[in-house]
Design a protein around this motif. Structure first.
Motif, PDB file in Angstrom:
ATOM      1  N   VAL A   4      35.944  34.147  28.398  1.00 62.29           N
ATOM      2  CA  VAL A   4      36.082  35.603  28.340  1.00 62.29           C
ATOM      3  C   VAL A   4      34.939  36.215  27.540  1.00 62.29           C
ATOM      4  O   VAL A   4      34.343  37.219  27.944  1.00 62.29           O
ATOM      5  N   GLU A   5      34.608  35.610  26.421  1.00 60.40           N
ATOM      6  CA  GLU A   5      33.511  36.121  25.601  1.00 60.40           C
ATOM      7  C   GLU A   5      32.186  36.065  26.348  1.00 60.40           C
ATOM      8  O   GLU A   5      31.357  36.983  26.253  1.00 60.40           O
ATOM      9  N   ARG A   6      31.984  34.988  27.112  1.00 59.27           N
ATOM     10  CA  ARG A   6      30.761  34.883  27.920  1.00 59.27           C
ATOM     11  C   ARG A   6      30.735  35.965  28.991  1.00 59.27           C
ATOM     12  O   ARG A   6      29.687  36.563  29.272  1.00 59.27           O
ATOM     13  N   ALA A   7      31.897  36.211  29.615  1.00 59.57           N
ATOM     14  CA  ALA A   7      31.971  37.227  30.668  1.00 59.57           C
ATOM     15  C   ALA A   7      31.683  38.618  30.096  1.00 59.57           C
ATOM     16  O   ALA A   7      31.002  39.437  30.733  1.00 59.57           O
ATOM     17  N   ILE A   8      32.182  38.891  28.895  1.00 56.11           N
ATOM     18  CA  ILE A   8      31.935  40.195  28.265  1.00 56.11           C
ATOM     19  C   ILE A   8      30.462  40.340  27.907  1.00 56.11           C
ATOM     20  O   ILE A   8      29.857  41.395  28.117  1.00 56.11           O
ATOM     21  N   ALA A   9      29.870  39.276  27.369  1.00 56.38           N
ATOM     22  CA  ALA A   9      28.448  39.320  27.036  1.00 56.38           C
ATOM     23  C   ALA A   9      27.604  39.554  28.282  1.00 56.38           C
ATOM     24  O   ALA A   9      26.635  40.335  28.271  1.00 56.38           O
ATOM     25  N   ASP A  10      27.976  38.895  29.380  1.00 59.80           N
ATOM     26  CA  ASP A  10      27.250  39.076  30.636  1.00 59.80           C
ATOM     27  C   ASP A  10      27.433  40.495  31.165  1.00 59.80           C
ATOM     28  O   ASP A  10      26.475  41.123  31.639  1.00 59.80           O
ATOM     29  N   ALA A  11      28.670  41.012  31.068  1.00 61.92           N
ATOM     30  CA  ALA A  11      28.929  42.381  31.520  1.00 61.92           C
ATOM     31  C   ALA A  11      28.143  43.390  30.688  1.00 61.92           C
ATOM     32  O   ALA A  11      27.648  44.388  31.211  1.00 61.92           O
ATOM     33  N   TYR A  12      28.022  43.113  29.397  1.00 60.23           N
ATOM     34  CA  TYR A  12      27.262  44.024  28.536  1.00 60.23           C
ATOM     35  C   TYR A  12      25.812  44.092  28.991  1.00 60.23           C
ATOM     36  O   TYR A  12      25.221  45.179  29.078  1.00 60.23           O
ATOM     37  N   ARG A  13      25.234  42.919  29.299  1.00 63.07           N
ATOM     38  CA  ARG A  13      23.829  42.891  29.743  1.00 63.07           C
ATOM     39  C   ARG A  13      23.650  43.576  31.086  1.00 63.07           C
ATOM     40  O   ARG A  13      22.694  44.330  31.294  1.00 63.07           O
ATOM     41  N   ARG A  14      24.596  43.346  31.996  1.00 61.83           N
ATOM     42  CA  ARG A  14      24.407  43.795  33.379  1.00 61.83           C
ATOM     43  C   ARG A  14      24.989  45.177  33.666  1.00 61.83           C
ATOM     44  O   ARG A  14      24.479  45.894  34.536  1.00 61.83           O
ATOM     45  N   ALA A  40      35.781  50.444  25.421  1.00 60.71           N
ATOM     46  CA  ALA A  40      36.166  49.770  26.658  1.00 60.71           C
ATOM     47  C   ALA A  40      35.844  48.286  26.599  1.00 60.71           C
ATOM     48  O   ALA A  40      36.622  47.439  27.053  1.00 60.71           O
ATOM     49  N   PHE A  41      34.704  47.937  26.013  1.00 60.84           N
ATOM     50  CA  PHE A  41      34.353  46.524  25.865  1.00 60.84           C
ATOM     51  C   PHE A  41      35.301  45.828  24.898  1.00 60.84           C
ATOM     52  O   PHE A  41      35.660  44.671  25.107  1.00 60.84           O
ATOM     53  N   VAL A  42      35.725  46.525  23.844  1.00 63.96           N
ATOM     54  CA  VAL A  42      36.711  45.943  22.923  1.00 63.96           C
ATOM     55  C   VAL A  42      38.029  45.715  23.650  1.00 63.96           C
ATOM     56  O   VAL A  42      38.681  44.670  23.493  1.00 63.96           O
ATOM     57  N   SER A  43      38.429  46.675  24.485  1.00 63.98           N
ATOM     58  CA  SER A  43      39.658  46.522  25.266  1.00 63.98           C
ATOM     59  C   SER A  43      39.567  45.337  26.222  1.00 63.98           C
ATOM     60  O   SER A  43      40.561  44.653  26.478  1.00 63.98           O
ATOM     61  N   ALA A  44      38.376  45.094  26.742  1.00 61.35           N
ATOM     62  CA  ALA A  44      38.187  43.981  27.671  1.00 61.35           C
ATOM     63  C   ALA A  44      38.463  42.645  26.997  1.00 61.35           C
ATOM     64  O   ALA A  44      38.989  41.719  27.624  1.00 61.35           O
TER      65      ALA A  44
END
Length: 415
Positions: A4-14, A40-44
């Protein structure tokens, strides 16, 4: 790091730029939009742990940020008798948002936000810094390095720029045709700096940040669609295409930097080079070239050469002379000096670098001592070269570049 943390980091970049642009469309307030997107990212972090990573992270984040905007304005109703109509109809169905993400609204929103940040009410450096931070997701530290200022100074500039946009009531829209001349150069500069930040990352362990390079290329193509007759837009797109054509050959399998003369030219993206070269030709034929067209012409000469030794260095110097007329930048002078070393020898070029050192505007720019070290190495002045390599190493923050400089320092010390 969890999935999940990797997915959020990737979403932040993209996805950051897309989500922020869609949220600003609702709030018309950059500070508020940035805060809501961060929420929203915190909620994710919690939501994705419970329900899994969504198939369309950007759509999920946009829905949450826009809902938070709606909640914010509803809370304001308790304290105001009347508020401006700022909130568009809330998108609650994921299917509706899919159309938003897949359609043309989000790219247009992204350009609207770029043009908003590049408003002439702001100083030029503030325009560029604010856009890199908000729209492009570049870290404040990396922006500070690009401008050769402390991070705290850059953070303060960005904060002041956001406040000034809010206080001036700058509208969130693509400007009218009559307004474009005051903003276009800043927009082009932002996209170029975004590409440069990805092409050679100012910090980190990798030489290239693919996400930033791809984002810059996408924005350049989008801008060409919006302004198909602007030659400077052609030049920027050409410059990015031709420069990026070498991406796969800039490091070896171990991540070690390969200089231009070491790269396997058979692996360069010839389709991108051909597209960029044609854009350069079209722009040069259409009239007096600007700074992006001239940079693209230089990059195209390098890409068209059968080998490093067969590069038309004399023509490169001529193009740099023309570039200095329209863009008298010390960085351009530095690059011109490197080309001069291939025509008139390293001794002549070394004299030009010493002028740049005395000028002082490139203090803290590690490519200046690195270039000086290389010239001294070529002249056999290894002790002086080692001193210059140490100076460059002290200023560099990218691990791949530091490893390259450390290797050259070892060679100079051992000689």
């Amino acid at each position: 790091m969890t999935d999940v943390e990797r997915a959020i980091a990737d979403a932040y970049r993209r996805e950051w730029a897309f989500v922020l642009a869609a949220t600003v469309r609702v709030t018309h307030d950059l500070d508020l939009a940035e805060e809501l997107v961060q929420e929203a990212f915190v909620s994710a972090l919690d939501g994705w742990r419970r329900t899994g990573v969504p198939a369309r992270p950007g759509a999920w984040l946009t829905t949450i940020a826009r809902r938070k905007a709606t909640d914010h304005f509803r809370r304001q109703e308790a304290f105001r008798s009347r508020i401006p109509l700022l909130v568009e109809p809330d998108v609650t169905e994921m299917d509706d948002l899919d159309a938003l993400v897949a359609g043309e609204t989000i790219p247009d929103d992204r350009l609207r936000l770029i043009f908003t940040c590049c408003h002439p009410v702001l100083p030029r450096e503030a325009q560029i810094a604010l856009t890199l931070r908000l729209v492009c997701g570049v870290g404040t530290g990396d922006i500070a390095r690009a401008f050769l200022v402390p991070e705290a100074t850059m953070a303060a500039r960005i904060t002041r720029a956001k406040k000034k946009i809010s206080a001036a009531g700058v509208p969130y829209r693509v400007p009218a045709a009559s307004e474009l001349p005051d903003r276009l150069d800043a927009v082009l500069t932002v996209i170029h700096l975004l590409f440069t930040t990805g092409h050679t990352a100012p910090s980190g362990d990798a030489l290239v940040r693919d996400d930033l390079v791809d984002r810059a290329l996408g924005l350049a193509r989008l801008l060409r669609e919006l302004m198909p007759d602007e030659r400077q837009v052609w030049g920027l797109l050409a410059l990015l295409l031709v420069t990026d054509a070498r991406r796969a050959t800039r490091t070896d399998a171990d991540g070690r930097i390969l200089l231009l003369e070491e790269q396997d030219r058979t692996r360069w993206d010839r389709a991108a080079i051909a597209e960029g070269h044609q854009l350069v030709l079209d722009a040069m034929r259409a009239g007096r070239p600007g700074k992006f067209v001239l940079q693209a012409a230089i990059a195209s000469l390098h890409a068209q050469a059968p080998s490093y030794a067969e590069t038309d260095w004399a023509q490169v110097v001529v193009l740099y002379d023309e570039l200095l007329k329209v863009w008298p930048s010390p960085v351009v002078s530095l690059n011109r000096a490197i080309a001069v070393s291939m025509v008139d020898g390293p001794e002549t070029a070394l004299g030009e670098l010493e002028v740049l050192e005395d000028d002082g505007r490139l203090d803290g720019y590690h490519y200046l001592p690195a270039a000086k070290a290389d010239l001294l190495r070529r002249l056999g002045r290894t002790a002086e070269a080692a001193t210059a390599y140490r100076a460059a190493l002290d200023l560099a923050d990218n691990d791949a570049e530091r490893a390259f400089l450390a290797g050259r320092l070892d060679e100079a010390t051992a000689a």
